[in-house]
Motif scaffolding. Sequence first.
Motif, PDB file in Angstrom:
ATOM      1  N   ASP A  52       0.825  -1.210   0.000  1.00  0.00           N
ATOM      2  CA  ASP A  52       0.000   0.000   0.000  1.00  0.00           C
ATOM      3  C   ASP A  52       0.860   1.263   0.000  1.00  0.00           C
ATOM      4  OD1 ASP A  52      -2.336  -1.465   0.029  1.00  0.00           O
ATOM      5  OD2 ASP A  52      -2.730  -1.178   2.168  1.00  0.00           O
ATOM      6  N   VAL A  53       1.996   1.201   0.697  1.00  0.00           N
ATOM      7  CA  VAL A  53       2.896   2.354   0.746  1.00  0.00           C
ATOM      8  C   VAL A  53       3.393   2.683  -0.658  1.00  0.00           C
ATOM      9  CG1 VAL A  53       5.140   3.173   1.580  1.00  0.00           C
ATOM     10  CG2 VAL A  53       3.581   1.977   3.140  1.00  0.00           C
ATOM     11  N   THR A  56       0.673   4.116  -2.807  1.00  0.00           N
ATOM     12  CA  THR A  56       0.515   5.537  -2.474  1.00  0.00           C
ATOM     13  C   THR A  56       1.596   6.368  -3.145  1.00  0.00           C
ATOM     14  OG1 THR A  56      -0.516   4.981  -0.357  1.00  0.00           O
ATOM     15  CG2 THR A  56       0.405   7.195  -0.566  1.00  0.00           C
ATOM     16  N   GLN A  59       0.653   6.752  -6.740  1.00  0.00           N
ATOM     17  CA  GLN A  59      -0.485   7.648  -6.913  1.00  0.00           C
ATOM     18  C   GLN A  59      -0.154   9.102  -6.589  1.00  0.00           C
ATOM     19  OE1 GLN A  59      -3.193   5.612  -4.295  1.00  0.00           O
ATOM     20  NE2 GLN A  59      -4.079   4.419  -5.968  1.00  0.00           N
ATOM     21  N   ASN A  60       0.909   9.332  -5.845  1.00  0.00           N
ATOM     22  CA  ASN A  60       1.308  10.685  -5.435  1.00  0.00           C
ATOM     23  C   ASN A  60       2.746  10.964  -5.858  1.00  0.00           C
ATOM     24  OD1 ASN A  60      -1.062  11.599  -3.627  1.00  0.00           O
ATOM     25  ND2 ASN A  60      -0.617   9.514  -2.984  1.00  0.00           N
ATOM     26  N   LYS A  63       4.772  14.233  -5.051  1.00  0.00           N
ATOM     27  CA  LYS A  63       5.023  14.700  -3.689  1.00  0.00           C
ATOM     28  C   LYS A  63       6.454  14.507  -3.188  1.00  0.00           C
ATOM     29  CE  LYS A  63       0.315  14.751  -2.060  1.00  0.00           C
ATOM     30  NZ  LYS A  63      -0.633  14.281  -1.068  1.00  0.00           N
ATOM     31  N   ILE A  76       4.631   7.540   5.411  1.00  0.00           N
ATOM     32  CA  ILE A  76       3.477   6.827   4.867  1.00  0.00           C
ATOM     33  C   ILE A  76       3.381   5.442   5.503  1.00  0.00           C
ATOM     34  CG2 ILE A  76       2.496   5.767   2.796  1.00  0.00           C
ATOM     35  CD1 ILE A  76       3.741   8.068   1.214  1.00  0.00           C
ATOM     36  N   SER A  79       1.993   5.668   9.036  1.00  0.00           N
ATOM     37  CA  SER A  79       0.583   6.025   8.998  1.00  0.00           C
ATOM     38  C   SER A  79      -0.283   4.851   8.545  1.00  0.00           C
ATOM     39  CB  SER A  79       0.391   7.212   8.059  1.00  0.00           C
ATOM     40  OG  SER A  79      -0.962   7.530   7.932  1.00  0.00           O
ATOM     41  N   ARG A  80       0.136   4.172   7.477  1.00  0.00           N
ATOM     42  CA  ARG A  80      -0.638   3.029   6.962  1.00  0.00           C
ATOM     43  C   ARG A  80      -0.676   1.890   7.978  1.00  0.00           C
ATOM     44  NH1 ARG A  80      -2.024   6.363   3.947  1.00  0.00           N
ATOM     45  NH2 ARG A  80      -2.003   6.367   1.702  1.00  0.00           N
TER      46      ARG A  80
END
Length: 178
Positions: A52-53, A56, A59-60, A63, A76, A79-80
């Motif tokens: 998932d990291v 992300t 998808q970003n 950043k 990330i 947080s995940r």
Amino acid sequence: MTEKRALALLRKGDQAGLVWLIDHYTAYVGAVVKNVLGGRMSRQDAEEVTADVFLTLWQNAEKPQPGHVRGYLGSIARSRALNRLRSQGFDLALEEDILSLPADGPEELYFEAERRERVRAAVQGLRMPEREIFIRYYYYCESASDIADALRMTPAAVRQRLKRGRDALREELMKGET
């Protein structure tokens, strides 16, 4: 390939950049996830969070900045992993949970930003290697043993330096309270 080149490819939608970043940072991201999960979830759950990291990141892509990818991914990952624990009904220790509570309004946002700046400045004011140990332990969620190995110290010395760092931060932050 360099990190800068990998980010440039990633931003263009080229999967070669993502593959390079995955190859270079999977072990680190996995370690952060594992440290946050603390054995409370299965290996498969940790692998899903790690994946998932990187999703992300894909998808970003705009950043992360060159030289800051490790910190971005670590943030990330933490947080995940915390979100996964919450979604599975795990009670988090107060210090884990309070770091991610949203502020209620503009006044709270202002005071939160001010507090973060004071903490950042206090951490930057620590001498080396206390600063590096503090950041590795609290920001990157590395264990005292891993930090000791990386810095050629004993785990006991790392824990002692963490204590000194906390004491110094407490003292510095209390100055503004009086």
